[in-house]
Enzyme design. Structure first.
Site, PDB file in Angstrom:
ATOM      1  N   ARG A 176       0.825  -1.289  -0.001  1.00 13.57           N
ATOM      2  CA  ARG A 176      -0.097  -0.007   0.041  1.00 13.57           C
ATOM      3  C   ARG A 176       0.949   1.170   0.073  1.00 13.57           C
ATOM      4  O   ARG A 176       0.596   2.328  -0.667  1.00 13.57           O
ATOM      5  CB  ARG A 176      -0.932  -0.026   1.178  1.00 13.57           C
ATOM      6  CG  ARG A 176      -1.976  -1.178   1.088  1.00 13.57           C
ATOM      7  CD  ARG A 176      -2.928  -1.076   2.417  1.00 13.57           C
ATOM      8  NE  ARG A 176      -3.824   0.129   2.648  1.00 13.57           N
ATOM      9  CZ  ARG A 176      -4.270   0.323   3.543  1.00 13.57           C
ATOM     10  NH1 ARG A 176      -4.205  -0.436   4.863  1.00 13.57           N
ATOM     11  NH2 ARG A 176      -5.063   1.474   3.914  1.00 13.57           N
ATOM     12  N   CYS A 236      -1.281   5.923   9.031  1.00 18.12           N
ATOM     13  CA  CYS A 236      -1.741   4.629   8.455  1.00 18.12           C
ATOM     14  C   CYS A 236      -3.028   4.839   7.527  1.00 18.12           C
ATOM     15  O   CYS A 236      -3.112   5.809   6.763  1.00 18.12           O
ATOM     16  CB  CYS A 236      -1.960   3.692   9.631  1.00 18.12           C
ATOM     17  SG  CYS A 236      -3.190   4.438  10.977  1.00 18.12           S
TER      18      CYS A 236
END
Length: 279
Positions: A176, A236
């Site tokens: 990611r 995050c």
């Protein structure tokens, strides 16, 4: 009370009048599990359930953003958590969500908050006592207070692109971070904040869900290019797993890592924020 407590320690302390235990389990839709239902089926005796999605700013379009100090205090009082409590937080989630609640409690002024090493999975694996149903709690006073130095917003993160005053460390998976894996929220762009470093949160844990040793944690931060003696911000997907990085930093004697609360849910959704893909 240490920041990280063992199952042996908690088993010996259960039932003491000043001890409170929180189940902070949360799941994402793709997990196909219901945290509250699982709590009511089985939890550590005396524990209360902390609903991260509900104890949030529910007026925000972003997921589980920090609530006001007043709302947080009200919810803690309703859970029987108050001034003078020793609080132990655990979870049974692949997100290691206990760290998010540890961070929230610390930000809002609780003084003695620990995480149960290995969480509910380890507790159950050892055959320790559990109970079911909804707990009965007595309201207690929780003083309203908030340390906003522990949280960052988009403007601060954008300003930091220019000043580079703070290191930014990303707890999402490497794929990611690089933009090679799809985001769980399909409307988000892929990639990472320019200048940020990658340290996936799951690398902080052993196979049994316990935190790695302090030496191992220090090596992970160093390998990621993060100097914990310098100002650092964790980010995050939505402000949950970055709290694991903040907790690990606190274990290493650096309790002041801030968290970008909007994280990629906000940054990746904006058409105006700069994004980097690849290493």
């Amino acid at each position: 009370m240490n920041l990280l407590v063992s199952t042996d320690w908690l088993a010996a302390e259960l039932g003491k009048s000043d001890l409170r235990v929180i189940d902070a389990t949360m799941f994402l839709p793709q997990h196909g599990r219901q945290a509250r239902t699982e709590f009511e089926t089985a939890h550590i005796p005396g524990a209360v359930f902390f609903d991260i999605d509900e104890v949030s700013d529910t007026s925000s379009p972003l997921p589980h953003m920090l609530p006001s100090a007043e709302k947080f205090a009200s919810r803690m009082q309703a859970l029987g958590l108050g001034d003078g409590s020793r609080i132990v937080v655990y979870d049974n989630s692949p997100l290691r969500s206990a760290a998010r609640v540890w961070w929230m409690l610390t930000l809002f002024g609780a003084h003695q908050v620990a995480i149960l090493d290995g969480g509910f999975e380890k507790w159950q694996a050892e055959g320790r006592a559990v109970e079911s149903g909804k707990p009965v709690v007595r309201h207690r006073h929780f003083t309203v207070w908030a340390d906003k130095t522990m949280v960052r917003d988009m403007k601060q993160m954008t300003d930091n692109l220019r000043t580079k005053a703070e290191q930014v460390v990303d707890a999402r998976s490497e794929g990611r971070f690089l933009g090679t894996e799809p985001e769980p929220r399909p409307e988000l762009r892929r990639g990472h904040i320019p200048g940020s470093k990658s340290l996936p949160y799951n690398r902080l844990f052993n196979e049994d869900g316990t935190y790695k040793s302090k030496d191992e944690l220090a090596d992970l931060f160093e390998a990621a290019g993060i100097d914990l003696s310098q100002p650092t911000v964790g980010t995050c997907g939505s402000g949950v797993t970055s709290a694991c990085l903040a907790f690990a930093a606190a274990l290493l004697g650096q309790p002041n890592m801030a968290i970008y609360d909007g994280s990629w849910s906000e940054w990746g959704a904006s058409p105006n924020t700069p994004i980097v893909t690849g290493a």
